[in-house]
Design a protein around this motif. Structure first.
Motif, PDB file in Angstrom:
ATOM      1  N   MET A 261       0.983  -0.836  -0.122  1.00  0.00           N
ATOM      2  CA  MET A 261      -0.071  -0.218  -0.063  1.00  0.00           C
ATOM      3  C   MET A 261       1.162   0.976  -0.204  1.00  0.00           C
ATOM      4  O   MET A 261       1.660   1.356   1.091  1.00  0.00           O
ATOM      5  N   ILE A 262       0.775   2.165  -0.615  1.00  0.00           N
ATOM      6  CA  ILE A 262       1.570   3.459  -0.524  1.00  0.00           C
ATOM      7  C   ILE A 262      -0.328   4.744  -0.104  1.00  0.00           C
ATOM      8  O   ILE A 262      -0.917   4.534   0.082  1.00  0.00           O
ATOM      9  N   THR A 263       1.299   5.185   0.669  1.00  0.00           N
ATOM     10  CA  THR A 263       0.083   5.866   1.831  1.00  0.00           C
ATOM     11  C   THR A 263       0.148   7.682   0.601  1.00  0.00           C
ATOM     12  O   THR A 263       1.728   8.303   0.343  1.00  0.00           O
ATOM     13  N   HIS A 264      -0.502   8.404   0.569  1.00  0.00           N
ATOM     14  CA  HIS A 264      -0.359   9.653   0.567  1.00  0.00           C
ATOM     15  C   HIS A 264      -0.580  10.529   1.587  1.00  0.00           C
ATOM     16  O   HIS A 264      -0.844  12.013   1.328  1.00  0.00           O
ATOM     17  N   LEU A 265      -0.647  10.183   2.826  1.00  0.00           N
ATOM     18  CA  LEU A 265      -1.585  10.952   3.994  1.00  0.00           C
ATOM     19  C   LEU A 265      -0.446  12.216   4.369  1.00  0.00           C
ATOM     20  O   LEU A 265      -0.712  13.040   4.657  1.00  0.00           O
TER      21      LEU A 265
END
Length: 66
Positions: A1-5
């Motif tokens: 999973m890639i997060t842009h948070l």
């Protein structure tokens, strides 16, 4: 999973502590999500998206093979 948070949180001018308080978790939880140590539950992902005014899809995306 890639997060842009982290990027979206910073763009919104919100600290980890402020976001954590808004969604009802600890600052450490926000940190671990941002650093891909912890995958958030669906409920937490929805709360994070709502707090930042974005979609869940804007916050997270699947990597190839996920």
């Amino acid at each position: 999973m890639i997060t842009h948070l982290a990027r979206l949180r910073k763009d919104a001018g919100v600290t980890q502590a402020q976001l954590a308080e808004t969604v009802g978790v600890s600052r450490k939880t926000i940190n671990t999500v941002e650093n891909r140590v912890f995958t958030p539950s669906t409920l937490l992902a929805l709360k994070l998206a709502r707090a930042l005014g974005v979609t869940v899809e804007a916050l997270f995306e699947l990597e190839d093979g996920d």
